[in-house]
Design a protein around this motif. Sequence first.
Motif, PDB file in Angstrom:
ATOM      1  N   LYS A  63       1.376   8.281   1.437  1.00  0.00           N
ATOM      2  CA  LYS A  63       0.994   7.023   2.081  1.00  0.00           C
ATOM      3  C   LYS A  63       1.854   6.754   3.313  1.00  0.00           C
ATOM      4  O   LYS A  63       1.363   6.305   4.351  1.00  0.00           O
ATOM      5  CB  LYS A  63       1.133   5.871   1.085  1.00  0.00           C
ATOM      6  N   SER A 122       0.820  -1.221   0.000  1.00  0.00           N
ATOM      7  CA  SER A 122       0.000   0.000   0.000  1.00  0.00           C
ATOM      8  C   SER A 122       0.852   1.268   0.000  1.00  0.00           C
ATOM      9  O   SER A 122       0.426   2.299  -0.507  1.00  0.00           O
ATOM     10  CB  SER A 122      -0.929   0.006   1.220  1.00  0.00           C
ATOM     11  N   GLN A 163       3.924   3.460  -4.198  1.00  0.00           N
ATOM     12  CA  GLN A 163       3.021   3.959  -5.222  1.00  0.00           C
ATOM     13  C   GLN A 163       3.796   4.310  -6.489  1.00  0.00           C
ATOM     14  O   GLN A 163       5.025   4.317  -6.503  1.00  0.00           O
ATOM     15  CB  GLN A 163       2.276   5.194  -4.712  1.00  0.00           C
TER      16      GLN A 163
END
Length: 201
Positions: free
Chosen positions: A86, A74, A77
Motif C-alpha cells: 500500500k 488505507s 494493513q
Amino acid sequence: PPAPTGPATPAARRRRGPRHQCLDAVQHPSGRLRSVQVRHAFRTALALLVMLLVTSGLERGDPLVSTVLLTTFSIVQASWRDTVTKARNKILGLVSGSIGVAVVLLVVPQRYLTLVAVVALCLGLWFIAARPALGAAFMVVVSVGFNSVTRDLDPVALLAQYVGLTVCPVVVGVVLGCVVVALFRPQPVRQAGGSGPAGRG
C-alpha cells in the motif's frame, strides 16, 4: 457419572454459550491480545492518533485532515507485506500525481482546474481498485485542483503541503507496521504446540 473437573479444551469452550465465552475471554486474555485482529486494531489506532497530532496545527475543517487520516487508514494493513505494498502504491501515485499537477498548472489556465479535477476524479475512481498507484495519482490532481479553487489557495503551496502530509502517513504506517508487529508477534505454531503429544515426546 461425575462431571469431568479438568480444564476445558478449546472445542469445549467453543460449545459454551456467549456468557461463558465472555467470561473465558476475560479470564484468559493472553491469546486474544496476541491475535492478528487486536494487533491490527492497536496499530491502526496508534497510527491515526499520531497523524491527528501531526495535523493538529491545521485549520478546523481543513479537508487535508480527512485526506491524511484516510491515507493512514488505507496504508496500515494487518500484515507487513500488505502495508509495504500500500505504501509503495501511494508513493508511486504521489510522485506521478505531483508531476501531473505541475504539468496541469503550467499548461491549463486556473479557471479550468475544476473541470480537470472532475475528470481526474472519474479516472481515479475507475483505476483505484485495479491499478492503485494510477488511481492515487489522479486523486492528487483531484485534491489539489478542488482545494485550490474552492478555498482560493495557491496550488503550488497546496501541492507542497499535500506531498508532506502524504509522506507522513506512509512513514508512520511503515514504521508502526514494523515495530508493532515485531513486539506483538503471536507465539510460533511449533512452540504453541509444544505441550501437545508431539511436544511431550
